[in-house]
Design a protein around this motif. Sequence first.
Motif: not given
Length: 823
Positions: A261-280
């Motif tokens: 969610l922090v990455c989303k606010n910072n527009k770091c889309i690639g990192e956001e996807i990587a962390r969400l995949e890992h979280a799932v």
Amino acid sequence: MAELIAIPLKKPSDVDIIKPLTNVIKSTYSGGNNQKDYTEAIHDLSVLRNNALWRAFEKYESSLEVIYNYYDQLSALEGKIPAHELQIPFKWKDAFDRTIFGGKLSLTISTLAYEKVCVLFNIAALQSSVAVTQSLESDEGLKLAAKLFQQSAGIFNFLKGNVMMAIQQEPTPDISPETLGALSSLMLAQAQEIFVHKAIHDSMKDGIVAKLAGQAEELYADALKLFQKEIFRAFWDKEWIPLIAGKQAGYRAMMEFYHSLVCKNNKCIGEEIARLEHAVELFKAAQQRSNKPNLFQDYANRAQRNLTEVKKDNDFIYHERIPDIKNLQPIGKANVAKLLPLPERFSSNFKDLFMELLPVGVHQALSSYEVRRNELVNAEISKLREMTQVLNSVLASLNLPAAIEDTSGTELPQSLLEKANYVREGGGKAILEASMKELPELLQRNQELLDECERMLQEERESDDQLREQFKERWTRISSARLTEQFIANTRKYREIINNAVSADKEVRNKYETHREGMEILSMDESQLSTTVPNGLAVQESSVVMQLRRLMEDVETLKAERDVIESELKSATTDMKTTFLNALAKDGLIDEPNISVESIGKCYGPLQKEVRESLARQEQLITDIQSAHTRFTNEQSGSGSSREIMLCKLASAYDAFKELKSHLNEGIKFYNDLTQLLVIFQNKISDFCFARKTEKEELLKDLTTNLSHTGPATAPSIPSHHEGSSQKQSNPENRQMQNLPYPLQHPGSMPVPYGASPVAPYPTYMPPPMPATYNPYATMPYPTQGGYNQALPPGTYGGYSGYGNYATLPRYNGSNPPGQNPW
């Protein structure tokens, strides 16, 4: 998401604390400063114990205050009761009670320290139970749960470092240091989990929640390592380890999710996807590990929705490269949960039931002070009395003051009449003979007690030797000869004391026979006495006679002064209670030797100076009397008449009467006090023999049971490929021994009685203090009531197959991560 673990409570047993506590307080605080009746306070403590220990199983917040109050009372009382004096068999069962585990299911120890350990364990367990029931949707519930979990973690951690010192023998598995360390780690992890809930409830920043979740994951990983130790296999509840493993994965997932969610606010889309995949992936792992398909389900759904949306946006809009999770910067951690230290008082409205009892340190300091004071007082009084006896002997040998009072040669001197009156009023020779007749009866009673002690020890030793000879190496308990060394040494000491007392009796009898005729004459009435004492020459008045009369007046003055000094020595007092209490409050300890010596010097120094001056005056006085008497004898036409010889004889008989009467009273008191000691000694030996008899019966039962199930005389040989496994199997005899009603004692796994400690496995008794002042019988010290130094080796726990190991999740520091991602 809130799947929290509550620790089960230890199961107490009902025990009578009223009688032993009453006896200890009466025997310990029997002085004049502690005459208060504590019956009501002891009864209140007994009621409080029952309420505290059984209401704890209701697991309400109100139950905490009750058990808090009981623990605080124990803590306050522990400092006021000598640890070795109290014998209350506190029995507690293992909280987890896993019979397959193979450890002790219960343990009985007769110390307040053990009771405190078990109550403290239940406080921590009850805190966890109350914390689990709190609503995590309210701010008050979250705060209370976090506080209770942290307090519980602190208590378990405190017990981990102190339990072995408190109980000094092998504990039940639930209070072993390894178990307590694991429980403390779990409580701390759950406290951190509550702070994650609190941050989410308070709508804190996503970055803070991520750091809190990261710390929760680390604490659960630490707990998982401890819970998966080999010694704990099949020990915990079957759901605990899977849940802890699931929580570790789940909070790693929460950390990744909230940082996405922090990455989303910072527009770091690639990192956001990587962390969400890992979280799932981690959320799925958490559900699989915990066997709970709904664990973290809400957050797993949110993570999946966010992942679907951001992937769609990235495919159509951003086209950012998705980095490898291993190469991302590590997420920081926020450690908020702490091990809270034990408070000085748990209860908010604590009132000490035994407020007026002195702390043990102060009581011991007062006792030591009294010993020092009595030694000094007795020594000074002994000097005075000894020198007075010397003075009386000199005067009796010179027939003074009777010689200068014999003005007529026919009438009895006034001093002789006074001495005769003293003897008659004191009971005469009849009172001495009655006391001397009493001594043999008292002596016989003490000899019979000591004979019975020796008989019990001999019977126990012979029984043990006989069975050892019968069963050979299978008779595994400690030999009686080894255990009774201190008893035998004490019986010899007591026997020697009695023999010395017999010698003192003979000396008293001989002295009585020497002066019996003179005492008989002094016991006559005045007319008979006048007839018995022969007539002689009248004393001629002269300057020498007048000088001797003045010297006799000086003698009486000196004796009167000594009576005053002796009275002042006995009555002088100092408020040492306040002095020692102030020292304890100021420094935390009491320097008793220096404080006592300083106080005694101030109080008794002037009196000691008076004693020295009195002794010096007597030396000069005796010199003057002897010189004047020599001139008196020459002036009065010599000495040695039958009248003078009789008067000297009666003066010596008077002194002997006073001395014998005092010694006989001391002798009777000596024998009566010795009887008390021997009764205590006999009770101790009786308890020892009873415990040994219980050991013998249990061991005989096991041996005969094993013999009845013995197989063929020649057992078949074990195949070599089975030898390794056979050695690992537990001994059935050992399993039987674990069901004995007493705690086990090594070597030989023999039971010891309730109330035992490793220093003294049999009940100890403190003998009453024995006075030795002016006592012709007190010729040697009394034996100390020592214990037996038989330390128990720490036990080990066997391992059993249970859950498979859960590997803790890998942690990455942002560079060169080890291994592969298991998800």
